[in-house]
Scaffold this active site. Structure first.
Site, PDB file in Angstrom:
ATOM      1  CG  HIS A 179     -14.192   6.164  -4.284  1.00 24.15           C
ATOM      2  ND1 HIS A 179     -14.519   7.429  -3.862  1.00 24.15           N
ATOM      3  CD2 HIS A 179     -12.861   6.042  -4.071  1.00 24.15           C
ATOM      4  CE1 HIS A 179     -13.440   8.043  -3.419  1.00 24.15           C
ATOM      5  NE2 HIS A 179     -12.416   7.215  -3.524  1.00 24.15           N
ATOM      6  CD  GLU A 180     -10.984   2.933  -4.350  1.00 27.29           C
ATOM      7  OE1 GLU A 180     -10.082   3.606  -4.878  1.00 27.29           O
ATOM      8  OE2 GLU A 180     -11.428   3.178  -3.206  1.00 27.29           O
ATOM      9  CG  ASP A 198      -0.141   7.936   6.075  1.00 28.46           C
ATOM     10  OD1 ASP A 198      -0.778   8.048   5.001  1.00 28.46           O
ATOM     11  OD2 ASP A 198       0.703   7.028   6.265  1.00 28.46           O
ATOM     12  CD  GLU A 246      -9.306   9.944  -2.560  1.00 26.62           C
ATOM     13  OE1 GLU A 246     -10.458   9.552  -2.848  1.00 26.62           O
ATOM     14  OE2 GLU A 246      -8.288   9.236  -2.724  1.00 26.62           O
ATOM     15  CE1 TYR A 268     -10.546  10.648   1.562  1.00 25.42           C
ATOM     16  CE2 TYR A 268     -11.767   9.426  -0.093  1.00 25.42           C
ATOM     17  CZ  TYR A 268     -10.659   9.569   0.711  1.00 25.42           C
ATOM     18  OH  TYR A 268      -9.661   8.643   0.647  1.00 25.42           O
ATOM     19  CG  HIS A 327      -9.420   7.198  -7.348  1.00 25.08           C
ATOM     20  ND1 HIS A 327      -9.049   8.506  -7.117  1.00 25.08           N
ATOM     21  CD2 HIS A 327      -9.852   6.718  -6.153  1.00 25.08           C
ATOM     22  CE1 HIS A 327      -9.249   8.796  -5.827  1.00 25.08           C
ATOM     23  NE2 HIS A 327      -9.739   7.728  -5.225  1.00 25.08           N
ATOM     24  CD  GLU A 341      -6.613   5.786  -5.678  1.00 30.14           C
ATOM     25  OE1 GLU A 341      -7.066   5.110  -4.738  1.00 30.14           O
ATOM     26  OE2 GLU A 341      -6.186   6.950  -5.533  1.00 30.14           O
ATOM     27  CD  GLN A 346      -2.511   1.743   0.325  1.00 32.94           C
ATOM     28  OE1 GLN A 346      -3.213   0.963  -0.318  1.00 32.94           O
ATOM     29  NE2 GLN A 346      -2.409   3.025  -0.020  1.00 32.94           N
ATOM     30  CB  CYS A 347       2.730   2.834  -2.660  1.00 40.70           C
ATOM     31  SG  CYS A 347       3.821   1.407  -2.806  1.00 40.70           S
ATOM     32  CD  GLN A 348      -3.539   7.669  -2.259  1.00 41.91           C
ATOM     33  OE1 GLN A 348      -4.294   6.714  -2.283  1.00 41.91           O
ATOM     34  NE2 GLN A 348      -3.895   8.858  -2.654  1.00 41.91           N
ATOM     35  N   PRO A 403      -5.669  -2.014   4.925  1.00 41.06           N
ATOM     36  CG  PRO A 403      -3.869  -0.505   4.929  1.00 41.06           C
ATOM     37  CD  PRO A 403      -4.285  -1.863   4.438  1.00 41.06           C
ATOM     38  CE1 TYR A 404      -6.175   4.732   3.875  1.00 44.86           C
ATOM     39  CE2 TYR A 404      -4.416   3.179   3.345  1.00 44.86           C
ATOM     40  CZ  TYR A 404      -4.836   4.393   3.885  1.00 44.86           C
ATOM     41  OH  TYR A 404      -3.922   5.233   4.434  1.00 44.86           O
ATOM     42  N   GLY A 405     -10.628   0.877   2.420  1.00 45.17           N
ATOM     43  CA  GLY A 405     -11.778   0.279   1.752  1.00 45.17           C
ATOM     44  C   GLY A 405     -11.372  -0.164   0.364  1.00 45.17           C
ATOM     45  N   GLY A 406     -10.694   0.725  -0.312  1.00 41.11           N
ATOM     46  CA  GLY A 406     -10.189   0.406  -1.640  1.00 41.11           C
ATOM     47  C   GLY A 406      -8.996   1.273  -1.952  1.00 41.11           C
TER      48      GLY A 406
HETATM   49  N1  BES Z   1      -7.022   6.504  -2.524  1.00 42.95           N
HETATM   50  C1  BES Z   1      -7.908   6.181  -1.470  1.00 42.95           C
HETATM   51  C2  BES Z   1      -7.250   5.433  -0.355  1.00 42.95           C
HETATM   52  C3  BES Z   1      -6.064   6.145   0.274  1.00 42.95           C
HETATM   53  C4  BES Z   1      -6.075   7.507   0.489  1.00 42.95           C
HETATM   54  C5  BES Z   1      -4.980   5.423   0.661  1.00 42.95           C
HETATM   55  C6  BES Z   1      -4.969   8.131   1.066  1.00 42.95           C
HETATM   56  C7  BES Z   1      -3.890   6.047   1.247  1.00 42.95           C
HETATM   57  C8  BES Z   1      -3.878   7.401   1.453  1.00 42.95           C
HETATM   58  C9  BES Z   1      -9.122   5.386  -1.959  1.00 42.95           C
HETATM   59  O1  BES Z   1      -9.539   5.740  -3.230  1.00 42.95           O
HETATM   60  C10 BES Z   1     -10.276   5.686  -1.054  1.00 42.95           C
HETATM   61  O2  BES Z   1     -10.663   6.824  -1.007  1.00 42.95           O
HETATM   62  N2  BES Z   1     -10.822   4.689  -0.366  1.00 42.95           N
HETATM   63  C11 BES Z   1     -11.959   4.860   0.504  1.00 42.95           C
HETATM   64  C12 BES Z   1     -13.193   4.304  -0.120  1.00 42.95           C
HETATM   65  C13 BES Z   1     -14.132   5.287  -0.655  1.00 42.95           C
HETATM   66  C14 BES Z   1     -15.407   4.690  -1.185  1.00 42.95           C
HETATM   67  C15 BES Z   1     -14.312   6.598  -0.016  1.00 42.95           C
HETATM   68  C16 BES Z   1     -11.707   4.057   1.753  1.00 42.95           C
HETATM   69  O3  BES Z   1     -10.706   3.355   1.809  1.00 42.95           O
HETATM   70  O4  BES Z   1     -12.496   4.145   2.667  1.00 42.95           O
HETATM   71 ZN    ZN Z   2     -10.464   7.655  -3.272  1.00 43.80          ZN
END
Ligand code: BES
Ligand code: ZN
Length: 629
Positions: free
Chosen positions: A304-305, A386, A327, A394, A308, A280, A151-153, A275-278
């Site tokens: 959502h993904e 982070d 976002e 968002y 992206h 991209e 998980q790089c972001q 650690p995240y929902g998704g």
């Molecule tokens: N890119 C994000 C996840 C992310 C953001 C990872 C910042 C690391 C740092 C991803 O697209 C995201 O927003 N995921 C959401 C789901 C969404 C439906 C709002 C999540 O993980 O909850």
């Molecule tokens: Zn997102």
């Protein structure tokens, strides 16, 4: 071009050059660019829990320099070659938190704009690398093979390979990985030879979109250009969850923006500790297994993904200070997709859920809201992106775009801007000022309307947006109504068992349950009401709506815990604690521990200690901060 107020504002904030320089990288990325693919090679060693690798950049110099400076974090640098020749004149500088250790590579001579050089850097990860999680085979669902995922972001790519770790620097890639188990990377699969898995990413991407996963992974189709990947025993459930919507999301997004440029869109469903929902990752979205609820209620995360693929992956924020461009736009597109498929009331309903999330999260920030609730962030003091992560980019971002949509004359008028914006900036990275330039240029005729927007508050002031939008509440009204009925029943000492029944909620879809439960929590904001002072009502509710305790939908179940635990129904403390051992998604894990900590500090710590070894390193670090450990 702008109105006077906006011009003055922008003049005071805008840097001399756009896009703005990224404060979250130690690299000198601005001296170079790449047009030809970089090459990325990894080898996964599950016994040692190490990924060795190399990256080759074909750099073109854009500003005179005698050094290349790359990002790294807890990596062992094994070699550096410039134009094929090993160089020893490189230094890994001491760490500076949280950005890591710069790698300074002295070039044989000064290089001038237009010069080309090939840079190859070899590295090996260590157990401190935050980009990776290795999972022992006993801890996987199938227990057949160990698992690895990255998980790089936002700034963890530097702990996977030496790189220009900034969203402002993009490169196409050829990628390959050797591993004893099936492996995926963020490109188009181009072939497997024994243990070697190859990929091609012809579209320029930033380092944070590089991804790798390896384990007992199989696949099934979920559409004409889409597959789902997961451990074999979950494949049917995953396929069922996604196959209904995937292609229709793709086609709807294409109609709204322009054709999908990445060829294939796949999704990988990861182990629980993701650690995240998704996430991209190009060509292969990484997703939490909590999406697999059997009722397709969480497919909005895939929308959502997928969105992206345009906002973020084609058009990218130039630094994490402008993260809302990734976002906010993605949430906007996701809701447009939902609205196109299910109707405008659904789009508005989802916006209502988002607005209430935004209120809760700004409130939960406390004093931190001053710095973390502005749309444009300030990370110039070297702080960790982070830490700045929240609902704000968002939902404030979505609301700004929604407000612009209304101000220029509604979605039909705004529609023309969408492909224009994404075409203008595709393959590039931009800042908020470039977004404003393009917006004002495109809507030159609506300049007066645009000038009514209170840009200063939207972009730089903390707290809720300066405008409270008017959403269509038709789908939410039943949820508000039921919550009100509870309030009135408590106030009038009514008999709960006679007033309420399980039928109240049977027709709610998951999102309606979410709004109902959020509204129950919000009752605590009324002067004359606290659930903790109305335990009998809470306990009655717990019996009447006991189906919530068995919900397969994490969004619903989590909010049910929030209602009960904020109301100090102690029966739920252990249920929440145990549940926190089964999910790894930070969206639930972090507020879950914070909540438990508020009502029972000892218990929160005990549960955290019990489960911490199963959490992702980023998640573990964040919960530790949250709990003050
Ligand atoms: N890119 C994000 C996840 C992310 C953001 C990872 C910042 C690391 C740092 C991803 O697209 C995201 O927003 N995921 C959401 C789901 C969404 C439906 C709002 C999540 O993980 O909850
Ligand atoms: Zn997102």
């Amino acid at each position: 071009m702008f109105g006077e107020r906006l011009s003055a504002l922008i003049a005071s904030k805008r840097p001399a050059q756009s896009p703005e320089v990224d404060p979250s990288t130690l690299s000198n990325y601005f001296n170079f660019k790449v047009d030809t693919p970089s090459d990325l090679r990894f080898d996964v060693n599950f016994d040692k829990k190490v990924v060795t690798g190399s990256v080759t950049y074909n750099l073109e110099v854009v500003n005179e320099t005698s050094q290349v400076v790359l990002d790294s974090s807890f990596l062992d640098i094994t070699f550096v070659k410039v134009d094929g020749t090993s160089v020893t004149s490189f230094k890994v500088l001491p760490r500076s938190e949280p950005l890591g250790s710069a790698i300074e590579i002295e070039l044989p001579s000064k290089v001038s704009p237009g010069a080309k050089l090939t840079l190859e850097v070899g590295s090996s990860t260590t157990d401190k690398c935050t980009a990776l999680q290795f999972i022992d085979k006993e801890a996987t669902d199938g227990k057949k093979a160990p698992y690895l995922f990255s998980q790089c972001q936002a700034i963890h790519a530097r702990s996977l390979f030496a790189c220009f770790d900034t969203p402002a620097f993009k490169s196409p890639y050829t990628m390959q990985v050797t591993s004893p188990y099936p492996s995926l990377m963020s490109g188009r699969p181009t072939g497997t030879e024994g243990n070697l898995y190859k990929f091609n990413q012809p579209i320029p991407i930033p380092a944070y979109l590089v991804a790798i996963a390896s384990g007992d992974i199989t696949s099934a189709p979920i559409g004409p250009r889409s597959h789902v990947y997961c451990e074999p025993q979950n494949i049917n459930a995953c396929q069922h969850e996604f196959e209904h919507d995937m292609e229709s999301f793709l086609q709807t997004a294409e109609k709204l923006i322009f054709p999908y440029e990445w060829d294939q869109y796949d999704a990988l469903v990861l182990p629980a500790s993701f650690p995240y929902g998704g996430m991209e990752n190009p060509n292969v979205t990484f997703a939490t297994p909590t999406l697999i609820s059997g009722d397709r209620a969480n497919v909005d995360v895939l929308a959502h993904e997928l969105a992206h693929s345009w906002s973020g992956n084609l058009v990218t924020n130039c630094s994490w200070e402008h993260f809302w461009l990734n976002e906010g736009w993605t949430v906007y597109l996701e809701r447009r997709i939902q609205g196109a498929i299910h109707g405008e009331p659904t789009r508005h309903f989802s916006a209502i859920v988002g607005w209430s999330d935004l209120e809760h999260s700004i409130k939960a920030m406390g004093d931190g809201a001053t710095r973390y609730s502005t749309l444009v962030q300030n990370l110039k003091d070297g702080s960790d992106p982070d830490d700045a992560f929240s609902t704000v980019p968002y939902e404030k971002g979505f609301n700004l775009l929604f407000h612009i949509e209304q101000v220029v004359g509604g979605k039909e008028v705004f529609d023309a801007f969408i492909p224009h914006y994404f075409n203008t900036f595709k393959y590039k990275s931009l800042d908020t000022y470039q977004f404003l330039d393009t917006l004002y240029a495109f809507f030159a005729k609506q300049k007066e309307q645009l000038d009514t927007i209170d840009w200063e508050s939207w972009l730089y002031k903390p707290g809720m947006p300066p405008i409270t939008p008017k959403f269509d509440t038709s789908l939410a009204d039943q949820c508000y109504g039921l919550a009100d009925k509870w309030y009135n029943a408590v106030k009038s000492n009514a008999s709960f068992n006679e007033t309420f029944s399980a039928n109240d909620i049977v027709d709610f879809n998951s999102n309606q349950s979410v709004v109902f439960l959020d509204t129950l929590v919000s009752l605590n904001k009324r002067e004359d009401f606290k659930w903790s002072e109305n335990q009998d009502a809470l306990k009655a509710m717990s019996e009447i709506y006991k189906s919530y305790s068995e919900s397969q939908n994490a969004e619903v179940l989590f909010r049910w815990f929030v209602v009960q635990v904020t109301g100090q129904n102690t029966v739920y403390y252990d249920q929440l604690g145990e549940w926190l051992g089964t999910v790894g998604r930070m969206k639930f894990v972090r507020p879950g521990y914070v909540l438990l900590n508020k009502v029972d500090h000892e218990r929160a710590i005990t549960y955290f200690r019990k489960f911490e070894s199963s959490y992702h390193p980023i998640c573990k670090a964040m919960v530790k901060k949250d709990l003050g450990l």
